[in-house]
Write an enzyme that holds these catalytic residues in place. Structure first.
Site, PDB file in Angstrom:
ATOM      1  N   LYS A  39       0.853  -1.201   0.000  1.00  0.00           N
ATOM      2  CA  LYS A  39       0.000   0.000   0.000  1.00  0.00           C
ATOM      3  C   LYS A  39       0.887   1.249   0.000  1.00  0.00           C
ATOM      4  O   LYS A  39       2.091   1.160   0.285  1.00  0.00           O
ATOM      5  CB  LYS A  39      -0.919  -0.017   1.223  1.00  0.00           C
ATOM      6  CG  LYS A  39      -0.184   0.054   2.559  1.00  0.00           C
ATOM      7  CD  LYS A  39      -1.115  -0.216   3.751  1.00  0.00           C
ATOM      8  CE  LYS A  39      -0.349  -0.153   5.061  1.00  0.00           C
ATOM      9  NZ  LYS A  39      -1.146  -0.618   6.207  1.00  0.00           N
ATOM     10  N   ARG A 133     -11.016  -0.430  14.625  1.00  0.00           N
ATOM     11  CA  ARG A 133     -10.729   0.442  13.490  1.00  0.00           C
ATOM     12  C   ARG A 133     -11.540  -0.053  12.298  1.00  0.00           C
ATOM     13  O   ARG A 133     -12.580   0.495  11.982  1.00  0.00           O
ATOM     14  CB  ARG A 133      -9.215   0.424  13.220  1.00  0.00           C
ATOM     15  CG  ARG A 133      -8.751   1.498  12.287  1.00  0.00           C
ATOM     16  CD  ARG A 133      -7.250   1.480  12.088  1.00  0.00           C
ATOM     17  NE  ARG A 133      -6.768   0.267  11.435  1.00  0.00           N
ATOM     18  CZ  ARG A 133      -5.525   0.095  10.969  1.00  0.00           C
ATOM     19  NH1 ARG A 133      -4.632   1.067  11.129  1.00  0.00           N
ATOM     20  NH2 ARG A 133      -5.154  -1.008  10.386  1.00  0.00           N
ATOM     21  N   TYR A 249      16.699  30.404   7.206  1.00  0.00           N
ATOM     22  CA  TYR A 249      15.565  31.116   7.805  1.00  0.00           C
ATOM     23  C   TYR A 249      15.675  31.166   9.321  1.00  0.00           C
ATOM     24  O   TYR A 249      16.049  30.170   9.958  1.00  0.00           O
ATOM     25  CB  TYR A 249      14.257  30.379   7.484  1.00  0.00           C
ATOM     26  CG  TYR A 249      13.726  30.587   6.084  1.00  0.00           C
ATOM     27  CD1 TYR A 249      13.462  31.852   5.574  1.00  0.00           C
ATOM     28  CD2 TYR A 249      13.445  29.478   5.290  1.00  0.00           C
ATOM     29  CE1 TYR A 249      12.949  32.015   4.299  1.00  0.00           C
ATOM     30  CE2 TYR A 249      12.920  29.630   4.009  1.00  0.00           C
ATOM     31  CZ  TYR A 249      12.676  30.897   3.516  1.00  0.00           C
ATOM     32  OH  TYR A 249      12.167  31.046   2.263  1.00  0.00           O
ATOM     33  N   MET A 297      11.773  24.479   2.402  1.00  0.00           N
ATOM     34  CA  MET A 297      10.889  23.625   1.599  1.00  0.00           C
ATOM     35  C   MET A 297      11.672  22.760   0.610  1.00  0.00           C
ATOM     36  O   MET A 297      11.375  21.581   0.444  1.00  0.00           O
ATOM     37  CB  MET A 297       9.867  24.487   0.843  1.00  0.00           C
ATOM     38  CG  MET A 297       8.803  23.666   0.142  1.00  0.00           C
ATOM     39  SD  MET A 297       7.717  24.648  -0.892  1.00  0.00           S
ATOM     40  CE  MET A 297       6.824  25.594   0.328  1.00  0.00           C
TER      41      MET A 297
END
Ligand SMILES: *Cc1c(COP(=O)(O)O)cnc(C)c1O
Length: 349
Positions: A39, A133, A249, A297
């Site tokens: 998955k 679940r 930053y 980022m």
């Protein structure tokens, strides 16, 4: 992207480590068959390639979460392999499901009714033994529900196989009890960590995910399981930072001396979490190159003072030992793998 484009970041995927992890899990699974959970695009590695490698190694039972994933995996399945879809079938999945080789893992009375009404054929069924679940609750379970259902595998899922916990006594017992009453070809309880808990947890089929890909959810895995995924990143720029200057930053890193730095093509948008600011590191051979300043980022800056020959266009490995990085960050090994983004080129070596 055009053919000429080469990404400045890639994931090195170690085929022999994947196969060695699989063989170890096969051995730990004893008489049970050992499947593979692919998955989330095989936890970010790329499901098509993983299915191919594991099929060659003899794996015949694969698991995904959704029908979208089943569709991606199906073309890569060997003839005699089976594929199960953990989330079962929603009404809108029926058309795809009926045309697919994959079996739904039916999780509720509603799904069972839907599958029966459509004459769906072989299926799997998930029962809940404590997770609360997905799956049928055992309390007041109407056994007539299963009449006319052609169940291949009956499944349940462990809550806390990673550690000793009273549920590890309760869940296999409840599962064995219900398995004695439901007609199914096979029974499957354990994922990676459960496999390490021994005989009582194995039943007929195991379904590891994380340990295949280098994760160590149980202490038994630690010596045996090998790292499969290493992010490799190109240096964009070298510079000299003087004592007293800051990097990145927020000026969270201030040089206490003149140092050599390199800015590399990776950031939190690639899944290299911001929490690794001033904490993670890259590696060049055996030299550790600490991350300095904030992870941004698309960029990270590292201290390359100890590797003076490194220059623009050179590549470094990121330290991505899953157990260590999880310990550093508080992120799970699962998040560390599945977060790795689409900008990495994936290659098998
Ligand atoms: C994800 C999943 C697995 C695999 O778990 P790992 O801890 O990665 O080995 C097995 N079974 C079910 C139902 C799952 O959702």
């Amino acid at each position: 992207m055009d053919r000429e484009y080469r990404s400045p970041s890639r994931l090195r995927l170690d085929r022999s480590a994947l196969l060695s992890n699989y063989r170890w899990l096969v051995e730990k699974s004893g008489n049970a068959a050992c499947g593979a959970v692919v998955k989330a695009d095989a936890y970010g590695l790329g499901a098509a390639a993983v299915v191919g490698h594991l099929a060659e190694a003899g794996c015949r039972d694969f698991f995904v979460a959704t029908w979208g994933e089943a569709r991606q995996v199906e073309p890569h399945l060997p003839e005699n392999a089976s594929l199960s879809v953990f989330h079962g079938v929603r009404a809108e999945d029926m058309e795809v499901a009926l045309a697919s080789r994959a079996r739904p893992v039916l999780i509720s009375a509603e799904q069972i009714a839907r599958w029966k009404a459509a004459g769906g054929g072989p299926c799997d069924v998930m029962v809940d033994t404590g997770m609360n679940r997905l799956g049928l609750s055992l309390d007041g379970l109407d056994m007539g529900l299963f009449d006319g259902l052609e169940i291949d595998t009956l499944l349940s899922h462990l809550v806390l196989a990673e550690e000793d916990h009273p549920l590890n006594d309760v869940q296999p017992m409840l599962f064995a009890e219900i398995a004695g009453k439901v007609k199914a070809k096979r029974r499957s309880l354990s994922a990676s960590a459960g496999i390490c808990r021994g005989e009582k947890f194995l039943f007929d089929l195991t379904r590891p995910g994380i340990a295949l890909y280098g994760g160590t959810p149980h202490p038994d895995c630690e010596a045996a399981i090998r790292q499969v995924v290493t992010p490799q990143v190109e240096i964009l720029q070298r510079r000299t930072v003087c004592g007293g200057e800051s990097v990145g930053y927020g000026a969270t890193f201030v040089a206490d001396r003149t140092m050599e730095t390199a800015t590399i093509n990776i950031g939190y948008a690639d899944g290299y979490a911001r929490i690794f600011s001033n904490m993670g590191s890259a590696l060049k051979e055996d030299v550790r190159l600490p991350v300095i300043g904030r992870v941004s980022m698309d960029l990270v800056t590292i201290d390359v003072t100890d590797c003076p020959s490194l220059k623009e266009g050179d590549w470094v490995d990121m330290d991505y030992d899953l157990a260590y990085m999880a310990m550093l960050s508080g992120l799970s090994q699962y998040e560390l793998l599945t977060g790795l983004g689409k900008r990495f080129e994936r290659y098998w070596a």
